[in-house]
Scaffold this motif. Sequence first.
Motif, short mmCIF file in Angstrom:
data_model
loop_
_atom_site.label_atom_id
_atom_site.label_comp_id
_atom_site.label_asym_id
_atom_site.label_seq_id
_atom_site.Cartn_x
_atom_site.Cartn_y
_atom_site.Cartn_z
N TYR A 456 9.12 -12.30 -4.24
CA TYR A 456 10.24 -11.29 -3.67
C TYR A 456 11.45 -12.03 -3.06
O TYR A 456 12.07 -11.03 -2.67
CB TYR A 456 9.19 -10.71 -2.80
CG TYR A 456 8.20 -9.82 -3.14
CD1 TYR A 456 8.50 -8.27 -3.16
CD2 TYR A 456 6.76 -10.31 -3.51
CE1 TYR A 456 7.52 -7.42 -3.63
CE2 TYR A 456 6.01 -9.18 -4.08
CZ TYR A 456 6.24 -7.98 -4.09
OH TYR A 456 5.41 -7.21 -4.47
N ARG A 459 14.21 -10.80 -0.33
CA ARG A 459 13.79 -9.43 0.18
C ARG A 459 12.76 -9.33 1.13
O ARG A 459 12.88 -8.54 2.12
CB ARG A 459 13.17 -8.50 -1.01
CG ARG A 459 12.78 -7.09 -0.57
CD ARG A 459 12.65 -6.22 -1.71
NE ARG A 459 12.00 -4.90 -1.17
CZ ARG A 459 11.97 -3.89 -1.72
NH1 ARG A 459 12.08 -3.55 -2.98
NH2 ARG A 459 11.49 -2.72 -0.82
N ASP A 547 10.39 -6.52 5.41
CA ASP A 547 11.00 -6.18 4.19
C ASP A 547 12.42 -5.67 4.44
O ASP A 547 12.85 -4.92 5.05
CB ASP A 547 10.43 -4.95 3.64
CG ASP A 547 10.96 -4.32 2.42
OD1 ASP A 547 11.75 -4.72 1.90
OD2 ASP A 547 10.36 -3.13 1.71
N ASP A 549 14.88 -4.57 2.62
CA ASP A 549 15.47 -3.61 1.91
C ASP A 549 15.21 -2.19 2.43
O ASP A 549 14.25 -1.43 1.83
CB ASP A 549 15.19 -3.67 0.34
CG ASP A 549 16.06 -4.71 -0.34
OD1 ASP A 549 17.16 -4.90 0.28
OD2 ASP A 549 16.08 -4.86 -1.66
N LEU A 552 14.88 1.19 0.77
CA LEU A 552 13.98 1.61 -0.32
C LEU A 552 12.48 1.56 0.02
O LEU A 552 12.05 1.51 1.26
CB LEU A 552 13.90 -0.11 -1.09
CG LEU A 552 15.27 -0.36 -1.94
CD1 LEU A 552 15.14 -1.26 -2.99
CD2 LEU A 552 15.81 0.84 -2.85
N ASP A 553 11.68 2.17 -0.72
CA ASP A 553 10.16 2.22 -0.25
C ASP A 553 9.45 0.72 0.27
O ASP A 553 10.19 -0.27 -0.25
CB ASP A 553 9.27 2.52 -1.49
CG ASP A 553 9.60 4.08 -1.91
OD1 ASP A 553 10.05 4.77 -1.03
OD2 ASP A 553 9.18 4.44 -2.85
N ASN A 554 8.96 0.88 1.44
CA ASN A 554 8.21 -0.35 1.72
C ASN A 554 7.45 -1.11 0.89
O ASN A 554 6.59 -0.54 0.15
CB ASN A 554 7.49 0.25 2.88
CG ASN A 554 6.58 -1.03 3.73
OD1 ASN A 554 6.85 -2.38 3.33
ND2 ASN A 554 5.73 -0.56 4.69
N CYS A 555 7.95 -2.48 0.58
CA CYS A 555 7.23 -3.15 -0.40
C CYS A 555 6.17 -4.07 0.24
O CYS A 555 5.56 -4.77 -0.65
CB CYS A 555 8.12 -4.20 -1.31
SG CYS A 555 8.64 -5.40 -0.19
N TRP A 557 3.20 -3.43 1.67
CA TRP A 557 1.84 -2.92 0.92
C TRP A 557 1.45 -3.71 -0.45
O TRP A 557 0.42 -3.98 -0.72
CB TRP A 557 1.64 -1.41 1.04
CG TRP A 557 2.02 -0.69 2.12
CD1 TRP A 557 2.99 0.12 2.50
CD2 TRP A 557 1.38 -1.09 3.34
NE1 TRP A 557 2.87 0.30 3.86
CE2 TRP A 557 2.14 -0.31 4.48
CE3 TRP A 557 0.27 -2.08 4.07
CZ2 TRP A 557 1.68 -0.35 5.68
CZ3 TRP A 557 0.20 -2.21 5.34
CH2 TRP A 557 0.75 -1.21 6.17
N GLN A 558 2.82 -3.69 -1.25
CA GLN A 558 2.46 -4.09 -2.61
C GLN A 558 2.37 -5.31 -2.49
O GLN A 558 1.54 -6.13 -3.58
CB GLN A 558 3.76 -3.80 -3.64
CG GLN A 558 3.57 -4.06 -4.96
CD GLN A 558 2.30 -3.12 -5.63
OE1 GLN A 558 2.03 -2.00 -5.32
NE2 GLN A 558 1.37 -3.90 -6.44
N VAL A 559 3.15 -6.18 -1.61
CA VAL A 559 2.87 -7.83 -1.36
C VAL A 559 1.41 -7.96 -1.11
O VAL A 559 0.65 -8.87 -1.95
CB VAL A 559 3.56 -8.38 -0.18
CG1 VAL A 559 3.50 -9.63 0.05
CG2 VAL A 559 5.17 -8.19 -0.55
N ASP A 562 -0.86 -7.28 -4.16
CA ASP A 562 -0.68 -8.53 -5.14
C ASP A 562 -1.34 -9.52 -4.88
O ASP A 562 -2.02 -10.39 -5.56
CB ASP A 562 0.98 -8.72 -5.20
CG ASP A 562 1.49 -7.76 -6.06
OD1 ASP A 562 1.23 -6.64 -6.67
OD2 ASP A 562 3.00 -7.73 -5.81
#
Length: 568
Positions: A456, A459, A547, A549, A552-555, A557-559, A562
């Motif tokens: 990431y 970001r 995050d 950015d 943009l959509d909050n990343c 939760w993806q972190v 992953d």
Amino acid sequence: MGRFDRMGAGGPLFIDVTWHPAGDPGSDKETSSMMMASTALNYCGLETVLHMTCCDQTKETITAHLHKAKRLGLKNIMALRGDPIGEEWLEEVDGFNYATDLVKHIRSEFEDYFDICVAGYPKGHPEAESYVDDLKHLKEKVSAGADFVITQLFFRSGTFLKFLKDCQAVGITCPVVPGIFPIQGYHSLRQLVKLSKLEVPQEIKDVIEPIKDNDAAIRNYGIELAVTMCRELLDSGLVHGLHFYTLNREVATVEVLRRLGLWKEDPRRPLPWAISANPKRRVEDVRPIFWASRPKSYIYRTQEWDEFPNGRWGNSSSPAFGELKDYYLFYLKSKSPREELLKMWGEELTSEQSVFEVFRCYISGEPNRNGQKVTCLPWNDDPLAPETNLLKEELAKVNKRGILTINSQPNINGKPSTDPIVGWGPSGGYVFQKAYLEFFTSSEIVTALQTVLKKYGQRVNYHIVNVKGENITNAHDLQPNAVTWGIFSGREIVQPTVVDPVSFMYWKDEAFALWIEQWAKLYEEESPSRMIVQYIHDNYYLVNLVDNDFPLDNCLWQVVEDTFELLN
């Protein structure tokens, strides 16, 4: 303090704290008059008037109390003679015998620093030679330097309106505020009447006597009576404010104010965090995000600062936070008693997963396995903030898996400042936020998280630290990261919340200590429950993620997702 917060929600101009000569009122005891007034001002953000009496005090002692009040940020004093300790007033050889002398002394020693209030008696002071003579003494108090008058309670609006007219006739031009006492119970009325030496009108006695054992009926009658009297006073056009004697019971007063249309709960916040009313903090408009749910702790730890950040946090290589060692203080410990905490957090913990479940129940609002709702955690002494509810579903999922969240905010891109959930500041502005997540988690999860974060880049800024202070970060050295800001007409950009690397290390000590001070110590030493909490304290990491950015959509939760995929 909970009562301060509840009554403060209605937006009072000020609250006042009475002086109890028999209770060591000027001491550092948490229940002393001085400390209660300081707490209301500094920790609850309420403009506060501290009562102070001449009774049983030397001039030197009174001066010391006034210096202490000034040091604590208090700027308002109600100067009173006070009631004698025994049956009769004893001459104070090295002190003051009249409120007028106290007013003169305050003005002589402190010039205009303090606003001074004095007491007025609509029926005349019970010890005065006459009503006219008492008016003369009130005029002397005002001439000596008093800024306004608050009256003793009364039972008929006409009593106050006549008194106000008589005050004006003798040249008293400062504000005279009527003192309103909503009758709340038979015994409290009798006690107050005894202390104030007032006579209750016969028409009120006739109503109260038959219902004297029915507190609810008396309270309802008292509310009706107070509402009627207040309306008459306000409708006269001569009265522009009301002072309520609550006797530490807010229900009746709040109901009176609601019926009068004077209870004004404004959901809009001047800043995203709870402000202090201390004069030296009035310019403060930037704080680290870490104390978002513990503002009273932050105020306590920064109380010795000479200057507070205004406009920008800046490069803070040595912010000098005070140690948070006085956990017994009522503004630092949990509001809930031990028995209630055990019901919420578990009378017996069997594993780390038991702790995960406590966090999940707090976030979700679901009852725990004993049917008890979890309404607080050591890091969050209140129910969820409205904006946290926007993240509720995702937060509940990650807490169940061992990401134990203690602070979070959603990303916001230009919402109106009047938004009922995320809005703050004056109307007509726009607010912005970067997504933020702060949590405790195990070393295994941290190892996987570090691998994931590499992809990431910048970001996502992160800080990862354990109880020993071993710190992993990709943040620029000592540079704060603004995570909340607002744009308002005719003003520079306001950035009230930052992630500051140096402050985080101070917060880390407090955050880890709360595992022990508020949770582990609920259990016996060497008990399995205590050892589970101790293990988390000793081995878990505290992590914060930003995050950058925000459009943009909050990343984040993806972190997390992953990270768990890598673990699996």
